[in-house]
Design a protein around this motif. Structure first.
Motif, mmCIF file in Angstrom:
data_model
loop_
_atom_site.group_PDB
_atom_site.id
_atom_site.type_symbol
_atom_site.label_atom_id
_atom_site.label_comp_id
_atom_site.label_asym_id
_atom_site.label_seq_id
_atom_site.Cartn_x
_atom_site.Cartn_y
_atom_site.Cartn_z
ATOM 1 N N HIS A 3 0.862 -1.179 0.000
ATOM 2 C CA HIS A 3 0.000 0.000 0.000
ATOM 3 C C HIS A 3 0.894 1.222 0.000
ATOM 4 C CE1 HIS A 3 -3.183 2.838 1.215
ATOM 5 N NE2 HIS A 3 -4.021 1.916 0.785
ATOM 6 N N THR A 4 0.486 2.250 -0.721
ATOM 7 C CA THR A 4 1.301 3.458 -0.850
ATOM 8 C C THR A 4 1.327 4.238 0.458
ATOM 9 O OG1 THR A 4 0.730 3.625 -3.198
ATOM 10 C CG2 THR A 4 1.664 5.590 -2.146
ATOM 11 N N ARG A 5 2.526 4.543 0.924
ATOM 12 C CA ARG A 5 2.729 5.345 2.122
ATOM 13 C C ARG A 5 3.625 6.537 1.786
ATOM 14 N NH1 ARG A 5 -0.770 2.413 3.588
ATOM 15 N NH2 ARG A 5 -1.013 1.345 5.594
ATOM 16 N N CYS A 20 -8.797 7.369 14.943
ATOM 17 C CA CYS A 20 -7.557 6.600 15.086
ATOM 18 C C CYS A 20 -7.057 5.970 13.793
ATOM 19 C CB CYS A 20 -7.735 5.484 16.129
ATOM 20 S SG CYS A 20 -8.236 6.066 17.754
ATOM 21 N N ARG A 21 -7.909 5.916 12.756
ATOM 22 C CA ARG A 21 -7.573 5.212 11.521
ATOM 23 C C ARG A 21 -7.298 3.733 11.781
ATOM 24 N NH1 ARG A 21 -9.290 7.993 7.364
ATOM 25 N NH2 ARG A 21 -7.868 6.819 6.015
ATOM 26 N N LYS A 22 -7.867 3.202 12.845
ATOM 27 C CA LYS A 22 -7.750 1.795 13.193
ATOM 28 C C LYS A 22 -9.068 1.353 13.823
ATOM 29 C CE LYS A 22 -4.072 0.192 15.257
ATOM 30 N NZ LYS A 22 -3.449 -0.720 14.294
ATOM 31 N N LEU A 23 -9.346 0.040 13.746
ATOM 32 C CA LEU A 23 -10.540 -0.523 14.364
ATOM 33 C C LEU A 23 -10.136 -1.674 15.274
ATOM 34 C CD1 LEU A 23 -12.970 -0.705 11.290
ATOM 35 C CD2 LEU A 23 -13.026 0.966 13.157
ATOM 36 N N ARG A 24 -10.658 -1.663 16.502
ATOM 37 C CA ARG A 24 -10.355 -2.767 17.410
ATOM 38 C C ARG A 24 -10.938 -4.074 16.881
ATOM 39 N NH1 ARG A 24 -11.286 1.544 20.891
ATOM 40 N NH2 ARG A 24 -9.559 2.007 22.316
ATOM 41 N N ASN A 25 -12.146 -3.995 16.334
ATOM 42 C CA ASN A 25 -12.795 -5.161 15.739
ATOM 43 C C ASN A 25 -12.969 -4.905 14.247
ATOM 44 O OD1 ASN A 25 -13.233 -6.583 18.287
ATOM 45 N ND2 ASN A 25 -14.736 -4.975 18.718
ATOM 46 N N ILE A 79 2.470 6.538 7.123
ATOM 47 C CA ILE A 79 1.089 6.988 6.967
ATOM 48 C C ILE A 79 0.750 7.173 5.492
ATOM 49 C CG2 ILE A 79 1.074 8.109 9.215
ATOM 50 C CD1 ILE A 79 1.444 10.789 7.787
ATOM 51 N N VAL A 80 -0.554 7.276 5.206
ATOM 52 C CA VAL A 80 -1.015 7.544 3.846
ATOM 53 C C VAL A 80 -1.127 9.046 3.643
ATOM 54 C CG1 VAL A 80 -2.240 5.346 3.712
ATOM 55 C CG2 VAL A 80 -3.446 7.375 4.530
ATOM 56 N N GLN A 81 -1.257 9.453 2.381
ATOM 57 C CA GLN A 81 -1.277 10.873 2.041
ATOM 58 C C GLN A 81 -2.367 11.636 2.790
ATOM 59 O OE1 GLN A 81 0.946 12.303 -0.125
ATOM 60 N NE2 GLN A 81 0.089 14.318 0.274
ATOM 61 N N ASP A 82 -3.542 11.018 2.947
ATOM 62 C CA ASP A 82 -4.664 11.704 3.592
ATOM 63 C C ASP A 82 -4.410 12.010 5.063
ATOM 64 O OD1 ASP A 82 -5.998 11.614 1.208
ATOM 65 O OD2 ASP A 82 -7.300 9.922 1.740
ATOM 66 N N GLU A 83 -3.443 11.313 5.668
ATOM 67 C CA GLU A 83 -3.172 11.525 7.091
ATOM 68 C C GLU A 83 -2.223 12.688 7.346
ATOM 69 O OE1 GLU A 83 -2.891 7.721 9.591
ATOM 70 O OE2 GLU A 83 -2.467 6.980 7.565
ATOM 71 N N LEU A 84 -1.547 13.185 6.328
ATOM 72 C CA LEU A 84 -0.575 14.260 6.528
ATOM 73 C C LEU A 84 -1.214 15.490 7.161
ATOM 74 C CD1 LEU A 84 1.683 14.255 3.333
ATOM 75 C CD2 LEU A 84 2.363 13.715 5.674
ATOM 76 N N CYS A 85 -2.457 15.778 6.789
ATOM 77 C CA CYS A 85 -3.111 16.968 7.322
ATOM 78 C C CYS A 85 -3.306 16.875 8.828
ATOM 79 C CB CYS A 85 -4.454 17.179 6.634
ATOM 80 S SG CYS A 85 -5.644 15.839 6.857
ATOM 81 N N VAL A 140 12.177 12.398 8.335
ATOM 82 C CA VAL A 140 12.671 11.087 8.758
ATOM 83 C C VAL A 140 12.117 10.011 7.839
ATOM 84 C CG1 VAL A 140 12.777 11.826 11.164
ATOM 85 C CG2 VAL A 140 10.737 10.684 10.336
ATOM 86 N N ARG A 141 12.771 8.865 7.849
ATOM 87 C CA ARG A 141 12.195 7.696 7.196
ATOM 88 C C ARG A 141 11.180 7.056 8.150
ATOM 89 N NH1 ARG A 141 17.873 6.782 5.819
ATOM 90 N NH2 ARG A 141 18.195 7.000 3.566
ATOM 91 N N PRO A 142 10.012 6.647 7.654
ATOM 92 C CA PRO A 142 9.064 5.948 8.526
ATOM 93 C C PRO A 142 9.697 4.691 9.106
ATOM 94 C CG PRO A 142 8.049 6.550 6.433
ATOM 95 C CD PRO A 142 9.517 6.801 6.289
ATOM 96 N N GLY A 143 9.187 4.254 10.252
ATOM 97 C CA GLY A 143 9.834 3.151 10.958
ATOM 98 C C GLY A 143 9.037 1.860 10.973
ATOM 99 N N LEU A 144 9.772 0.755 11.001
ATOM 100 C CA LEU A 144 9.172 -0.562 11.208
ATOM 101 C C LEU A 144 8.555 -0.631 12.596
ATOM 102 C CD1 LEU A 144 8.765 -3.510 10.268
ATOM 103 C CD2 LEU A 144 11.064 -3.997 11.091
ATOM 104 N N THR A 145 9.207 0.013 13.546
ATOM 105 C CA THR A 145 8.652 0.204 14.881
ATOM 106 C C THR A 145 8.936 1.639 15.301
ATOM 107 O OG1 THR A 145 8.569 -0.652 17.154
ATOM 108 C CG2 THR A 145 10.740 -0.532 16.123
#
Length: 239
Positions: free
Chosen positions: A80-82, A123-128, A166-172, A184-189
């Motif tokens: 996925h494009t980041r 959060c751009r995440k879902l627990r379920n 992150i994806v482009q839409d999250e930059l804002c 910085v370079r994004p991290g594996l952790t």
């Protein structure tokens, strides 16, 4: 040398705000001509760590790929494009953990579940997450799904430690701190993963990324790597 290791509760969102008259380290676009945070020493460490990890993890990666092929069919790795260093897009790799029509499933789920839509927006995440398969849940809890990103590290698109890609839409969502992410370079952790995992909301994640950039040192990277190993072993805390 890093004097302490912060938890999410120790870094308020306001902590990431620049002091009056003191600009963010990368707010000015002119700073983008500088090399990524950490320079050559961080890059050498990334290559050594990623190459060693790939050799050690190769049997596990082959097993995971085989299980995905047997249970889901189709490709075993998803890309996925980041957004990377200086805003350059790159394909971020993961083991496939979702159903093939994941976008359609997500859209329907958010449309029919206001609480889930609110959680996704914050959060751009879902627990379920209804897109994730049973095998996908297993490899996500153990963070095995992220092992292919070691190739991103070797390619120079990511670092072993850094902000979450992150994806482009999250930059804002980074507001005035977007320059810190782009230097910085994004991290594996990263600091977010070991300080709060999925329990941190987006504003806290931005604060943690800002704190990492402003306080980076080789020692901080080492502490984050060590705490990542502990977090992976304690799969109940993994995202």
């Amino acid at each position: 040398m890093q004097q302490g290791f912060p938890a999410v509760s120790q870094i308020a969102v306001s902590d990431a705000v620049s002091e009056p008259g003191k600009p963010s380290p990368a707010q000015n676009a002119g700073t983008y001509f500088e090399p990524p945070l950490g320079g050559r020493s961080k890059r050498v460490a990334d290559v050594l760590i990623a190459a060693t990890a790939l050799v050690l993890a190769a049997p596990v990666m082959l097993m995971v790929a085989l299980l995905i092929r047997m249970t889901l069919g189709g490709p075993t790795v998803f890309s996925h494009t980041r957004v990377g260093f200086r805003g350059k897009p790159f394909n971020c790799y993961k083991f496939r953990s979702m159903v093939s029509n994941s976008d359609e499933v997500l859209s329907k789920h958010l449309a029919n579940n206001p609480d889930a839509a609110r959680e996704w927006d914050e959060c751009r995440k879902l627990r379920n997450d209804p897109r994730v398969t049973l095998l996908g849940q297993m490899i996500r809890k153990s963070s095995l799904d992220e092992l292919p990103q070691l190739f991103n590290v070797l390619r120079g698109e990511m670092s072993c430690v850094g902000p979450r890609p992150i994806v482009q839409d999250e930059l804002c969502r980074y507001g005035s701190h977007v320059g810190e992410y782009l230097q910085v370079r994004p991290g594996l952790t990263g600091l977010w993963q070991v300080s709060g995992r999925s329990s941190a909301d987006y504003a806290e994640r931005v604060s943690l990324d800002s704190h990492y950039v402003r306080n980076w040192s080789p020692w901080l990277d080492l502490v984050i790597l060590l705490r990542t190993v502990i977090a992976v072993m304690r799969v109940d805390r993994a995202s």
